[in-house]
Scaffold this motif. Structure first.
Motif, PDB file in Angstrom:
ATOM      1  N   ARG A  40       8.985   3.168   1.366  1.00  0.00           N
ATOM      2  CA  ARG A  40       9.118   4.550   1.827  1.00  0.00           C
ATOM      3  C   ARG A  40       8.477   4.796   3.186  1.00  0.00           C
ATOM      4  O   ARG A  40       8.725   5.830   3.801  1.00  0.00           O
ATOM      5  N   TRP A  41       7.606   3.884   3.651  1.00  0.00           N
ATOM      6  CA  TRP A  41       7.056   4.016   4.982  1.00  0.00           C
ATOM      7  C   TRP A  41       6.774   2.632   5.542  1.00  0.00           C
ATOM      8  O   TRP A  41       6.835   1.636   4.825  1.00  0.00           O
ATOM      9  N   LYS A  42       6.501   2.556   6.825  1.00  0.00           N
ATOM     10  CA  LYS A  42       6.354   1.269   7.503  1.00  0.00           C
ATOM     11  C   LYS A  42       4.949   0.727   7.301  1.00  0.00           C
ATOM     12  O   LYS A  42       4.029   1.042   8.066  1.00  0.00           O
ATOM     13  N   ALA A  59       2.775   0.579  -6.496  1.00  0.00           N
ATOM     14  CA  ALA A  59       3.598   1.544  -7.225  1.00  0.00           C
ATOM     15  C   ALA A  59       3.248   2.975  -6.832  1.00  0.00           C
ATOM     16  O   ALA A  59       4.125   3.825  -6.671  1.00  0.00           O
ATOM     17  N   LEU A  60       1.960   3.225  -6.647  1.00  0.00           N
ATOM     18  CA  LEU A  60       1.533   4.566  -6.250  1.00  0.00           C
ATOM     19  C   LEU A  60       1.982   4.876  -4.821  1.00  0.00           C
ATOM     20  O   LEU A  60       2.382   6.006  -4.508  1.00  0.00           O
ATOM     21  N   ALA A  61       1.932   3.872  -3.943  1.00  0.00           N
ATOM     22  CA  ALA A  61       2.325   4.078  -2.543  1.00  0.00           C
ATOM     23  C   ALA A  61       3.769   4.534  -2.437  1.00  0.00           C
ATOM     24  O   ALA A  61       4.111   5.350  -1.559  1.00  0.00           O
ATOM     25  N   GLU A  62       4.634   4.022  -3.319  1.00  0.00           N
ATOM     26  CA  GLU A  62       6.045   4.374  -3.256  1.00  0.00           C
ATOM     27  C   GLU A  62       6.302   5.826  -3.663  1.00  0.00           C
ATOM     28  O   GLU A  62       7.416   6.333  -3.504  1.00  0.00           O
ATOM     29  N   GLN A  63       5.303   6.512  -4.172  1.00  0.00           N
ATOM     30  CA  GLN A  63       5.469   7.914  -4.553  1.00  0.00           C
ATOM     31  C   GLN A  63       5.208   8.869  -3.391  1.00  0.00           C
ATOM     32  O   GLN A  63       5.435  10.072  -3.511  1.00  0.00           O
ATOM     33  N   PHE A  64       4.711   8.342  -2.275  1.00  0.00           N
ATOM     34  CA  PHE A  64       4.389   9.182  -1.121  1.00  0.00           C
ATOM     35  C   PHE A  64       5.337   8.880   0.028  1.00  0.00           C
ATOM     36  O   PHE A  64       5.737   7.729   0.243  1.00  0.00           O
ATOM     37  N   SER A  65       5.678   9.894   0.787  1.00  0.00           N
ATOM     38  CA  SER A  65       6.659   9.746   1.862  1.00  0.00           C
ATOM     39  C   SER A  65       6.042   9.265   3.174  1.00  0.00           C
ATOM     40  O   SER A  65       6.775   8.971   4.119  1.00  0.00           O
ATOM     41  N   SER A  66       4.724   9.207   3.253  1.00  0.00           N
ATOM     42  CA  SER A  66       4.076   8.745   4.485  1.00  0.00           C
ATOM     43  C   SER A  66       2.730   8.118   4.152  1.00  0.00           C
ATOM     44  O   SER A  66       2.136   8.385   3.099  1.00  0.00           O
ATOM     45  N   VAL A  67       2.250   7.289   5.064  1.00  0.00           N
ATOM     46  CA  VAL A  67       0.937   6.679   4.851  1.00  0.00           C
ATOM     47  C   VAL A  67      -0.164   7.730   4.918  1.00  0.00           C
ATOM     48  O   VAL A  67      -1.195   7.618   4.232  1.00  0.00           O
ATOM     49  N   GLU A  68       0.043   8.780   5.709  1.00  0.00           N
ATOM     50  CA  GLU A  68      -0.956   9.844   5.802  1.00  0.00           C
ATOM     51  C   GLU A  68      -1.149  10.530   4.444  1.00  0.00           C
ATOM     52  O   GLU A  68      -2.284  10.786   4.013  1.00  0.00           O
ATOM     53  N   GLU A  69      -0.041  10.806   3.759  1.00  0.00           N
ATOM     54  CA  GLU A  69      -0.134  11.420   2.432  1.00  0.00           C
ATOM     55  C   GLU A  69      -0.805  10.480   1.440  1.00  0.00           C
ATOM     56  O   GLU A  69      -1.613  10.895   0.604  1.00  0.00           O
ATOM     57  N   TYR A  70      -0.452   9.222   1.515  1.00  0.00           N
ATOM     58  CA  TYR A  70      -1.025   8.237   0.589  1.00  0.00           C
ATOM     59  C   TYR A  70      -2.539   8.152   0.754  1.00  0.00           C
ATOM     60  O   TYR A  70      -3.288   8.169  -0.228  1.00  0.00           O
ATOM     61  N   LEU A  71      -3.001   8.075   1.982  1.00  0.00           N
ATOM     62  CA  LEU A  71      -4.434   7.965   2.231  1.00  0.00           C
ATOM     63  C   LEU A  71      -5.170   9.246   1.845  1.00  0.00           C
ATOM     64  O   LEU A  71      -6.324   9.211   1.410  1.00  0.00           O
ATOM     65  N   ALA A  72      -4.512  10.377   1.972  1.00  0.00           N
ATOM     66  CA  ALA A  72      -5.155  11.658   1.680  1.00  0.00           C
ATOM     67  C   ALA A  72      -5.255  11.933   0.185  1.00  0.00           C
ATOM     68  O   ALA A  72      -6.192  12.610  -0.263  1.00  0.00           O
ATOM     69  N   GLU A  73      -4.315  11.392  -0.615  1.00  0.00           N
ATOM     70  CA  GLU A  73      -4.221  11.832  -2.001  1.00  0.00           C
ATOM     71  C   GLU A  73      -4.351  10.733  -3.059  1.00  0.00           C
ATOM     72  O   GLU A  73      -4.489  11.049  -4.243  1.00  0.00           O
ATOM     73  N   SER A  74      -4.314   9.463  -2.690  1.00  0.00           N
ATOM     74  CA  SER A  74      -4.214   8.405  -3.699  1.00  0.00           C
ATOM     75  C   SER A  74      -5.534   7.970  -4.313  1.00  0.00           C
ATOM     76  O   SER A  74      -5.553   7.439  -5.427  1.00  0.00           O
ATOM     77  N   ALA A  75      -6.650   8.158  -3.635  1.00  0.00           N
ATOM     78  CA  ALA A  75      -7.929   7.611  -4.112  1.00  0.00           C
ATOM     79  C   ALA A  75      -8.299   8.069  -5.525  1.00  0.00           C
ATOM     80  O   ALA A  75      -8.667   7.225  -6.369  1.00  0.00           O
ATOM     81  N   LEU A 102      -2.147  -1.486   5.648  1.00  0.00           N
ATOM     82  CA  LEU A 102      -1.844  -1.636   7.075  1.00  0.00           C
ATOM     83  C   LEU A 102      -0.478  -0.990   7.285  1.00  0.00           C
ATOM     84  O   LEU A 102       0.514  -1.408   6.673  1.00  0.00           O
ATOM     85  N   ALA A 103      -0.408   0.046   8.117  1.00  0.00           N
ATOM     86  CA  ALA A 103       0.842   0.804   8.241  1.00  0.00           C
ATOM     87  C   ALA A 103       0.961   1.431   9.619  1.00  0.00           C
ATOM     88  O   ALA A 103      -0.041   1.660  10.310  1.00  0.00           O
ATOM     89  N   TRP A 104       2.198   1.714   9.996  1.00  0.00           N
ATOM     90  CA  TRP A 104       2.446   2.462  11.220  1.00  0.00           C
ATOM     91  C   TRP A 104       2.334   3.946  10.910  1.00  0.00           C
ATOM     92  O   TRP A 104       3.046   4.471  10.059  1.00  0.00           O
ATOM     93  N   SER A 105       1.420   4.625  11.589  1.00  0.00           N
ATOM     94  CA  SER A 105       1.237   6.054  11.408  1.00  0.00           C
ATOM     95  C   SER A 105       2.137   6.807  12.376  1.00  0.00           C
ATOM     96  O   SER A 105       1.937   6.737  13.591  1.00  0.00           O
ATOM     97  N   GLU A 106       3.113   7.501  11.832  1.00  0.00           N
ATOM     98  CA  GLU A 106       3.997   8.287  12.688  1.00  0.00           C
ATOM     99  C   GLU A 106       3.235   9.441  13.335  1.00  0.00           C
ATOM    100  O   GLU A 106       3.498   9.819  14.471  1.00  0.00           O
TER     101      GLU A 106
END
Length: 302
Positions: A40-42, A59-75, A102-106
């Protein structure tokens, strides 16, 4: 713990990992990737510690549309899932996990690199929190397992010491990454994790490269001597006797002749502090300060 190394320059990031999976006695169970691309993101997700962490974090990462959302909400969810799996007895061997992103942050228009760890005797920061591994300018590198001063010196004698003989902008996965993992391959596990120490870095070296364009992965090296059902037994470096006897990079120029003289006499080694205390220059960035402070702590404990 396995090898997971991050190098980030201004326009790209690399994650270099090995592929060995082993049990609590060090016997190799197989060779599998410990890094998964995120659809879902790079970006990629990697793990050290129990392999359960890779499946859960990916599996959890695939539930978020961006790396920013994943880092903000997954912990909090990673904490909940990990503690529940541990309570159910699912984490055989070592129960700790260390998740790397490791991801590209848009949003930032550059590569982001973060690490989250569960409670561990090796941990020096609060658990279950995402922490950037980069400098304030968004570049830098993070090496796991970390190198001893002797290993830094050994790489410097080959002309490939991290942060000294190459910078993130000049990093080459083959020229610099393979010698780095060869050095880590000769690092024993920490006795605080496994009382009986053994070697764990093996199988293949998988390189994951992240840029604005996306993710690419390739195998750049294979240790053909590693076998399932056996321990990893790194061979001695064949060119050891031919390496130049240059002083460690952390010595000041004025102390190097004296250090070399003492070393040749067998009175000092690469794990010892410089002849005189090293002052940390005020213009050092965070990554440089961290590396220097790490070397000083290791040397003081030797």
């Amino acid at each position: 713990m396995s090898a997971v190394n991050i190098v980030v320059s201004s326009q790209r990031g690399w994650l270099l990992s090995d592929t060995s999976v082993y049990n609590a006695s060090g016997t190799v169970l197989g060779f599998v990737p410990k890094v998964f691309p995120v659809a879902r993101w790079k970006g990629v997700i990697a793990v050290r510690g129990n392999l359960w962490g890779l499946d859960a974090a990916h599996a959890l990462a695939e539930q978020f549309s961006s790396v920013e959302e994943y880092l903000a909400e997954s912990a909090p969810e990673l904490k909940r899932q990990h503690e529940a799996a541990d309570a159910r007895g699912e984490l055989i061997g070592q129960s700790t996990i260390e998740i790397t992103v490791l991801a590209w942050s848009e949003a930032a228009d550059r590569t982001a690199a973060y690490v989250l760890s569960s409670p561990s005797p090796l941990l020096d920061k609060p658990p279950y929190q995402w922490e950037s591994v980069l400098d304030d300018d968004g570049e830098g590198f993070s090496l796991a397992p970390s190198l001893s001063i002797a290993q830094d010196w050994h790489l410097h004698r080959r002309g490939v010491e991290p942060g000294e003989d190459w910078s993130p902008e000049r990093f080459d996965p083959v020229a610099h990454g393979i010698p780095l993992l060869e050095e880590q391959r000769r690092s024993l596990t920490d006795p605080r994790v496994f009382p009986k120490q053994f070697y764990v870095v093996g199988g293949h070296i998988l390189v994951s490269e992240v840029t604005r364009a996306g993710v690419s992965q390739s195998v750049i090296h294979e240790w053909q001597e590693d076998r399932v059902g056996e321990l990893i037994r790194p061979a001695a470096f064949e060119d050891e006797a031919n390496l130049p006897l240059v002083p460690p990079s952390w010595l000041s120029a004025k102390d190097r002749p004296e250090w070399l003289s003492l070393y040749r006499q067998g009175r000092i080694g690469p794990d010892l502090m410089p002849i005189k205390p090293v002052e940390i220059p005020a213009n050092m960035n965070r990554q440089q300060r961290r590396l220097l402070e790490k070397k000083q702590r290791k040397a003081a404990a030797a």
